[in-house]
Enzyme design. Structure first.
Site, short mmCIF file in Angstrom:
data_model
loop_
_atom_site.label_atom_id
_atom_site.label_comp_id
_atom_site.label_asym_id
_atom_site.label_seq_id
_atom_site.Cartn_x
_atom_site.Cartn_y
_atom_site.Cartn_z
N GLU A 1 3.44 -7.37 1.09
CA GLU A 1 2.47 -6.81 0.12
C GLU A 1 3.14 -5.84 -0.83
O GLU A 1 3.72 -4.83 -0.42
CB GLU A 1 1.32 -6.11 0.87
CG GLU A 1 0.19 -5.70 -0.07
CD GLU A 1 -1.00 -5.08 0.67
OE1 GLU A 1 -1.32 -5.52 1.79
OE2 GLU A 1 -1.60 -4.15 0.10
N LYS B 1 -7.01 -0.28 7.60
CA LYS B 1 -6.11 -1.34 7.12
C LYS B 1 -4.98 -0.71 6.32
O LYS B 1 -3.81 -1.09 6.45
CB LYS B 1 -6.89 -2.35 6.27
CG LYS B 1 -6.12 -3.60 5.91
CD LYS B 1 -5.25 -3.47 4.68
CE LYS B 1 -4.49 -4.75 4.39
NZ LYS B 1 -3.59 -4.63 3.24
N ASP C 1 5.35 -5.66 19.25
CA ASP C 1 4.14 -6.50 19.27
C ASP C 1 3.05 -5.82 18.43
O ASP C 1 2.33 -4.95 18.90
CB ASP C 1 3.71 -6.65 20.74
CG ASP C 1 2.51 -7.57 20.89
OD1 ASP C 1 1.83 -7.86 19.89
OD2 ASP C 1 2.24 -7.98 22.04
N HIS D 1 -1.69 -0.24 -7.89
CA HIS D 1 -1.30 -1.51 -7.31
C HIS D 1 -0.79 -2.49 -8.36
O HIS D 1 0.25 -3.10 -8.21
CB HIS D 1 -2.54 -2.13 -6.65
CG HIS D 1 -2.29 -2.61 -5.27
ND1 HIS D 1 -2.98 -2.15 -4.20
CD2 HIS D 1 -1.43 -3.52 -4.78
CE1 HIS D 1 -2.55 -2.75 -3.11
NE2 HIS D 1 -1.60 -3.59 -3.44
C1 MEV Z 1 -4.74 -2.15 0.45
O1 MEV Z 1 -3.76 -2.96 1.08
C2 MEV Z 1 -5.00 -0.89 1.24
C3 MEV Z 1 -6.12 0.01 0.72
O2 MEV Z 1 -7.32 -0.74 0.57
C4 MEV Z 1 -6.31 1.10 1.74
C5 MEV Z 1 -7.50 2.01 1.49
O3 MEV Z 1 -8.47 1.57 0.86
O4 MEV Z 1 -7.44 3.15 1.96
C6 MEV Z 1 -5.78 0.56 -0.63
#
Ligand code: MEV
Length: 433
Positions: A87, A264, A280, A377
């Site tokens: 990513e 995430k 793992d 991003h």
């Molecule tokens: C994207 O890979 C991760 C985010 O969505 C985490 C978050 O929203 O805190 C940017």
């Protein structure tokens, strides 16, 4: 005599270097050796013999980019952190946020508890109270035979089985099942195989002592008996920014929909190191998610709060990893990454991973509450879009610049924008020929 450069020396402008220069710089600090550079230059693991040993029906390897997160100073020690991840922006964001913390704060960590958990289930017990009584009366003996017959290697290293307890778990139909918990200190191993062996070994004596039937034995990934904590303190943070981050943190604490995405983002920092070091990641993910829901509601595993002029962030969750045995030692890329990290124990690795997760979270929350995710991003993504559209070397900077302009105006950008920009560029070049 010239002094060898340190990690903080080489990390200045590291992202601007060519790959070869990065490798040489890492070698200068001693975290990589010439044979590691050769190995990486040749494209890493190729021969599938090792793969055949790990899994079945092998047809090749799946290559993921391996990067280095820079600027991490954890408990006063600098690290070069390997991250295997596809990513865009994860490595860049981690490194940038780590620099912010190194310049204006600190990261401290600890591991609380030492034991992992194995479970032995008796699905139907005639008399739970009697089962518990007999089992607890034999506890010392069961611990002793586990350590003597199965976990003796761990005992030699200062670990082994330390405790046994029983839990009553409702079956949902008015009756109960009995679940035996075996606590074991796995030292620097992740401990999955050995705890499973211990539990299976105990099946027979438990059945004999209690007269009940053992239905299954397996470790638990919800290791709430061994928790890794990482704390980030940022000094003199802009009050408005601190408040925004605190708000974002509250959102993730209170709303499971947001908590899932927040976590995430934390795992964006965690999984790549687990993968790079051959650990793992499914086990760690399962443990983190289960811990995040321990009070009945799924919540964020990180918390950010203002404290006067400081912003304080905490990550707290089970993060069970190993530095010996399994893929960690057998896979040459994992072994190289372990050497690059220079960790002395599984706990140290766990503390680093927790810190990168927390720092990644801070980077995401800062971006989300200020410029937004698109700018953070997509700016980096522009490069991929440009390549995806088929731009050639000389066209790349022109297409990128144009896409950045479009992004600034429309706040959105896609592959079709890149294709259109490239088409226009080529058309205008043809006209001027
Ligand atoms: C994207 O890979 C991760 C985010 O969505 C985490 C978050 O929203 O805190 C940017």
């Amino acid at each position: 005599m010239e002094m060898a450069r340190t990690l903080s020396d080489i990390f200045k402008g590291f992202s601007k270097l060519t790959r070869r220069e990065r490798l040489n710089a890492l070698a200068e600090t001693g975290v990589l050796e010439t044979r590691d550079i050769d190995f990486l230059e040749k494209g890493g693991l190729k021969d599938t013999t090792l793969g055949e040993k790990f899994i079945e029906n092998v047809i090749g390897y799946f290559q993921v980019p391996l990067g280095v997160a820079t600027n991490f100073r954890i408990d006063g020690k600098d690290y070069a952190i390997p991250m295997a991840v596809e990513e865009t922006s994860i490595v860049a964001a981690a490194s940038k946020t780590a620099k912010w913390i190194r310049d204006s704060g600190e990261i401290t960590t600890e591991v609380v508890g030492a034991e992992i958990i194995g479970q032995i289930q008796c699905a139907h017990v005639a008399d739970y109270i009697a089962f518990e009584k007999v089992l607890l009366s034999q506890k010392s003996y069961l611990i002793e035979i586990s350590n003597r017959e199965v976990a003796f290697g761990l005992v030699r290293r200062g670990g082994g089985v330390t405790d046994i307890s029983v839990r009553r778990v409702p079956r949902g139909d008015g009756t109960d099942m009995a679940v035996v918990h075996v606590m074991m200190n796995p030292c620097d191993a992740m401990g999955a195989n050995i705890i499973n062996q211990v539990c299976e070994y105990l099946k027979e004596p438990i059945e004999q002592f209690t007269g009940e039937k053992v239905t299954m034995c397996i470790l638990s990934n919800l290791v709430d008996t061994k928790i890794t904590r990482s704390v980030v303190v940022l000094n003199d943070i802009e009050p408005e920014l601190a408040q925004k981050i605190e708000e974002a943190s509250l959102f993730a604490q209170q709303d499971p929909y947001r908590a899932a995405t927040n976590n995430k983002g934390v795992l964006n920092g965690i999984d790549p190191i687990l993968i790079a070091t051959g650990n793992d990641w499914r086990a760690v993910e399962a443990g983190i998610h289960a811990y995040a829901a321990r009070d009945g509601q799924y919540r964020s595993i990180t918390k950010w709060k203002r404290d006067g002029t400081k912003l304080v962030g905490v990550f707290e969750a089970p993060l069970i990893v190993g530095t010996v045995g399994g893929v960690t030692t057998l896979h040459p890329t994992a072994a190289m990454c372990m050497k690059m990290l220079g960790v002395e124990s599984a706990n140290e690795l766990s503390r680093i991973i927790a810190s990168v997760g927390l720092v990644q979270n801070l980077g995401a929350l800062k971006a989300l509450t200020t410029v937004g995710i698109i700018e953070g991003h997509m700016k980096l993504h522009i490069k991929n879009l440009t390549l995806g559209a088929g731009a050639e070397e000389r066209e790349i900077p022109i297409v990128q610049k144009k896409l950045e302009e479009i992004l600034a105006i429309r706040k959105r950008i896609s592959l079709s924008n890149a294709i259109d920009v490239l088409k226009e560029l080529r058309a205008s070049q043809q006209q001027s020929q």
